[in-house]
Design a protein around this motif. Structure first.
Motif, PDB file in Angstrom:
ATOM      1  N   SER A  86      16.783  -2.397  94.411  1.00  0.00           N
ATOM      2  CA  SER A  86      17.916  -1.710  93.773  1.00  0.00           C
ATOM      3  C   SER A  86      18.122  -0.304  94.317  1.00  0.00           C
ATOM      4  O   SER A  86      19.214   0.258  94.207  1.00  0.00           O
ATOM      5  N   VAL A  87      17.101   0.261  94.913  1.00  0.00           N
ATOM      6  CA  VAL A  87      17.213   1.618  95.442  1.00  0.00           C
ATOM      7  C   VAL A  87      18.266   1.694  96.549  1.00  0.00           C
ATOM      8  O   VAL A  87      18.886   2.743  96.751  1.00  0.00           O
ATOM      9  N   LEU A  88      18.520   0.596  97.246  1.00  0.00           N
ATOM     10  CA  LEU A  88      19.507   0.593  98.331  1.00  0.00           C
ATOM     11  C   LEU A  88      20.919   0.767  97.778  1.00  0.00           C
ATOM     12  O   LEU A  88      21.716   1.551  98.304  1.00  0.00           O
ATOM     13  N   VAL A  89      21.244   0.034  96.699  1.00  0.00           N
ATOM     14  CA  VAL A  89      22.566   0.165  96.086  1.00  0.00           C
ATOM     15  C   VAL A  89      22.723   1.550  95.463  1.00  0.00           C
ATOM     16  O   VAL A  89      23.794   2.165  95.542  1.00  0.00           O
ATOM     17  N   ALA A  90      21.664   2.060  94.845  1.00  0.00           N
ATOM     18  CA  ALA A  90      21.724   3.387  94.226  1.00  0.00           C
ATOM     19  C   ALA A  90      22.020   4.461  95.259  1.00  0.00           C
ATOM     20  O   ALA A  90      22.812   5.381  95.008  1.00  0.00           O
ATOM     21  N   ALA A  91      21.429   4.375  96.420  1.00  0.00           N
ATOM     22  CA  ALA A  91      21.652   5.373  97.467  1.00  0.00           C
ATOM     23  C   ALA A  91      23.102   5.357  97.936  1.00  0.00           C
ATOM     24  O   ALA A  91      23.729   6.410  98.107  1.00  0.00           O
ATOM     25  N   ALA A  92      23.657   4.159  98.119  1.00  0.00           N
ATOM     26  CA  ALA A  92      25.048   4.055  98.555  1.00  0.00           C
ATOM     27  C   ALA A  92      25.998   4.615  97.499  1.00  0.00           C
ATOM     28  O   ALA A  92      26.936   5.360  97.811  1.00  0.00           O
ATOM     29  N   GLY A  93      25.753   4.280  96.243  1.00  0.00           N
ATOM     30  CA  GLY A  93      26.598   4.776  95.162  1.00  0.00           C
ATOM     31  C   GLY A  93      26.526   6.271  95.002  1.00  0.00           C
ATOM     32  O   GLY A  93      27.530   6.934  94.716  1.00  0.00           O
ATOM     33  N   PHE A  94      25.347   6.848  95.187  1.00  0.00           N
ATOM     34  CA  PHE A  94      25.181   8.298  95.075  1.00  0.00           C
ATOM     35  C   PHE A  94      26.051   9.030  96.095  1.00  0.00           C
ATOM     36  O   PHE A  94      26.741  10.008  95.765  1.00  0.00           O
ATOM     37  N   VAL A  95      26.049   8.578  97.327  1.00  0.00           N
ATOM     38  CA  VAL A  95      26.837   9.220  98.383  1.00  0.00           C
ATOM     39  C   VAL A  95      28.325   9.156  98.054  1.00  0.00           C
ATOM     40  O   VAL A  95      29.059  10.145  98.181  1.00  0.00           O
ATOM     41  N   ILE A  96      28.790   7.988  97.603  1.00  0.00           N
ATOM     42  CA  ILE A  96      30.219   7.823  97.309  1.00  0.00           C
ATOM     43  C   ILE A  96      30.645   8.679  96.128  1.00  0.00           C
ATOM     44  O   ILE A  96      31.684   9.354  96.166  1.00  0.00           O
ATOM     45  N   ARG A  97      29.852   8.694  95.072  1.00  0.00           N
ATOM     46  CA  ARG A  97      30.253   9.415  93.858  1.00  0.00           C
ATOM     47  C   ARG A  97      30.229  10.924  94.045  1.00  0.00           C
ATOM     48  O   ARG A  97      31.003  11.634  93.422  1.00  0.00           O
ATOM     49  N   ARG A  98      29.351  11.418  94.858  1.00  0.00           N
ATOM     50  CA  ARG A  98      29.290  12.858  95.097  1.00  0.00           C
ATOM     51  C   ARG A  98      30.583  13.373  95.707  1.00  0.00           C
ATOM     52  O   ARG A  98      30.933  14.551  95.564  1.00  0.00           O
ATOM     53  N   ARG A  99      31.304  12.519  96.391  1.00  0.00           N
ATOM     54  CA  ARG A  99      32.528  12.929  97.093  1.00  0.00           C
ATOM     55  C   ARG A  99      33.798  12.713  96.280  1.00  0.00           C
ATOM     56  O   ARG A  99      34.898  12.995  96.744  1.00  0.00           O
ATOM     57  N   LEU A 100      33.654  12.197  95.056  1.00  0.00           N
ATOM     58  CA  LEU A 100      34.824  11.863  94.246  1.00  0.00           C
ATOM     59  C   LEU A 100      35.293  13.060  93.438  1.00  0.00           C
ATOM     60  O   LEU A 100      34.495  13.679  92.723  1.00  0.00           O
ATOM     61  N   PRO A 101      36.590  13.436  93.520  1.00  0.00           N
ATOM     62  CA  PRO A 101      37.096  14.551  92.706  1.00  0.00           C
ATOM     63  C   PRO A 101      37.388  14.116  91.280  1.00  0.00           C
ATOM     64  O   PRO A 101      37.453  12.919  90.980  1.00  0.00           O
ATOM     65  N   GLU A 102      37.544  15.099  90.400  1.00  0.00           N
ATOM     66  CA  GLU A 102      37.973  14.805  89.034  1.00  0.00           C
ATOM     67  C   GLU A 102      39.479  14.532  89.024  1.00  0.00           C
ATOM     68  O   GLU A 102      40.224  15.009  89.875  1.00  0.00           O
ATOM     69  N   ALA A 103      39.928  13.757  88.037  1.00  0.00           N
ATOM     70  CA  ALA A 103      41.351  13.469  87.896  1.00  0.00           C
ATOM     71  C   ALA A 103      42.081  14.702  87.371  1.00  0.00           C
ATOM     72  O   ALA A 103      41.539  15.486  86.584  1.00  0.00           O
ATOM     73  N   GLU A 104      43.339  14.857  87.793  1.00  0.00           N
ATOM     74  CA  GLU A 104      44.118  16.026  87.387  1.00  0.00           C
ATOM     75  C   GLU A 104      44.357  16.055  85.879  1.00  0.00           C
ATOM     76  O   GLU A 104      44.358  17.113  85.265  1.00  0.00           O
ATOM     77  N   VAL A 105      44.549  14.863  85.273  1.00  0.00           N
ATOM     78  CA  VAL A 105      44.809  14.840  83.835  1.00  0.00           C
ATOM     79  C   VAL A 105      43.593  15.365  83.065  1.00  0.00           C
ATOM     80  O   VAL A 105      43.736  16.016  82.019  1.00  0.00           O
ATOM     81  N   PHE A 106      42.381  15.143  83.589  1.00  0.00           N
ATOM     82  CA  PHE A 106      41.174  15.661  82.953  1.00  0.00           C
ATOM     83  C   PHE A 106      41.027  17.160  83.208  1.00  0.00           C
ATOM     84  O   PHE A 106      40.686  17.924  82.292  1.00  0.00           O
ATOM     85  N   GLU A 107      41.266  17.606  84.417  1.00  0.00           N
ATOM     86  CA  GLU A 107      41.157  19.032  84.727  1.00  0.00           C
ATOM     87  C   GLU A 107      42.161  19.847  83.914  1.00  0.00           C
ATOM     88  O   GLU A 107      41.893  20.972  83.511  1.00  0.00           O
TER      89      GLU A 107
END
Length: 447
Positions: free
Chosen positions: A204-225
């Motif tokens: 499972s550590v392989l999927v976790a590593a891939a997800g971590f990289v992708i999520r770190r680059r995701l911005p917040e939505a404007e409606v939330f900001e």
């Protein structure tokens, strides 16, 4: 009761397709990990944990205890949802989703490292339960947060489609987990019980590593900001949920029992078939692989349909299909008719549940306004999921030996589907034509 704030601020720019796709991918990968981790735990509980962590006791009781460890992960989820939801609403969706991803991956990896009871005694099942609790804490904020950020990034007329990728990731995770356990289940019993069962957990550590990289680059939505800049957003989100939306919380708790289908199908039916020696475990895992793989393809299509004709018609039809198909599925298992097990399993999970699964979390998130969406959806949905967590335990307790012994389990599962369909029909507002910034506001509090 005090109604939530109305939309009087300047108009929010429509979300871009690029960010919506990025959010959907990030949510898909994270949900894949969550359900991969949860399913391999369910499969291991059904096939090996009773022998590794609960040896030397009556096999039936060992099976019930093994199934009960699945439910323990759900007990802590409402409290954890309140904490994670609070920071998700006050600090940011992205930060909490990174946290849930890392903690889920860590807990699953450590389960794969646990010594058996034969090596360290009672400490083994205790550590297993503690790591299951950590999995539950992570899961409490994972799927709701992923749905929240996906629908907030999505164009208003495509929210169901983009949010559907969260639980499409769930189907992908179940597919991967089933493949992993199918491979290790083919090992000789001695090797499976000594080290083979650990492989899916460590991987499972392989999927976790891939997800971590992708999520770190995701911005917040404007409606939330936009809500973060509003002084009214400083009010404690949990306080707002309890004070102004308690009826919605109760509604979601009843609405969410549709998820019982998943834990009955993925955990209990596997255990039932193996214990009664009706269908080989490898065949049952193959059924799960086929149904989950098909669901990856069809769930987004039902999301598109829900954006065009509404959430409620699709969701209710899916629940009714599940309520009928669960009887056919368990009958097929009880007769050891393998082709029919595949056919009925596909109808149950790749048709009925595939209509419900991608829409349920999004429908819950759409019941709450932006400033408290993460908290409200997380707390209410996790309270509802307690029954889902203990559904395999309930099923193991009410199933009867011999022909027709599965009938109480099918009745229980179908009843949950009918309750969910009724609540959706009578108490849930249709939102497919509602602007994202107006969700949860039009009827005021307790709508």
């Amino acid at each position: 009761m005090t109604a939530g704030p109305t939309s009087t601020a300047p108009a929010i720019a429509p979300p871009t397709g690029r960010h919506a796709r990025k959010a959907a991918v990030a949510s898909f990968v994270g949900s894949t990990l969550e359900y991969y981790d949860f399913f391999i735990y369910g499969a291991a509980s059904a096939l090996v944990f009773n022998k590794i962590f609960f040896p030397g006791i009556d096999p039936a009781l060992g099976q019930i205890l093994s199934m009960a460890t699945i439910g323990i992960g759900y007990v802590v989820r409402p409290l954890a949802a309140g904490v994670i939801g609070h920071f998700g609403d006050r600090v940011g969706r992205k930060q909490m989703l990174v946290f849930t991803l890392v903690s889920m991956g860590l807990a699953t990896f450590l389960i794969g490292c646990l010594p058996p009871t034969a090596a360290i005694g009672a400490a083994a099942p205790v550590l297993l339960v503690l790591l299951r609790v950590l999995q539950g804490i992570s899961a409490a904020g994972e799927s709701v947060g992923a749905v929240t950020i996906s629908l907030e990034h999505a164009p208003a007329n495509r929210r169901a489609f983009f949010a559907s990728w969260v639980n499409t990731g769930a189907a992908a995770g179940i597919t991967l987990a089933s493949l992993a356990f199918l491979l290790v289940s083919l090992m000789p019993q001695e090797q499976l019980l000594s080290w083979g069962w650990r492989i899916p957990f460590l991987a499972s550590v392989l999927v976790a590593a891939a997800g971590f990289v992708i999520r770190r680059r995701l911005p917040e939505a404007e409606v939330f900001e936009h809500e973060l800049e509003n002084k009214e957003a400083l009010e404690l989100p949990v306080k707002v949920v309890v004070r102004d939306h308690w009826r919605t919380v109760l509604k979601v708790m009843a609405f969410g029992v549709w998820a019982v289908v998943s834990s009955i199908f993925s955990a209990f039916s596997l255990s039932y078939a193996a214990k009664e020696q009706l269908v080989p475990g490898s065949v049952m895992l193959a059924v799960t692989i086929v149904t989950a793989a098909l669901s990856v393809g069809v769930q987004p299509l039902f999301g598109i349909l829900a954006d065009r004709i509404g959430r409620k018609p699709v969701f209710i039809t899916g629940n009714l299909t599940c309520a009928a198909a669960v009887f056919a599925y368990f009958w097929a298992v009880s007769t050891s008719n393998i082709p029919l097990v595949f056919v009925t399993g596909i109808v149950l999970m790749s048709v009925g549940y595939a209509m419900v699964n991608p829409l349920g979390p999004a429908m819950v998130a759409e019941m709450f306004e932006t400033r408290i969406r993460y908290s409200g959806a997380a707390i209410s949905s996790q309270l509802g999921l307690i029954l889902t967590g203990f559904a395999p335990t309930i099923a193991a307790a009410i199933v009867r030996p011999g022909p027709g012994g599965w009938l109480p389990v099918a009745i229980f599962t179908a009843a949950c589907c009918l309750v969910s369909a009724f609540v959706a029909l009578v108490f849930v507002r249709e939102t497919y034509r509602t602007a994202t910034e107006d969700l949860g506001l039009k009827a005021g509090a307790n709508a």
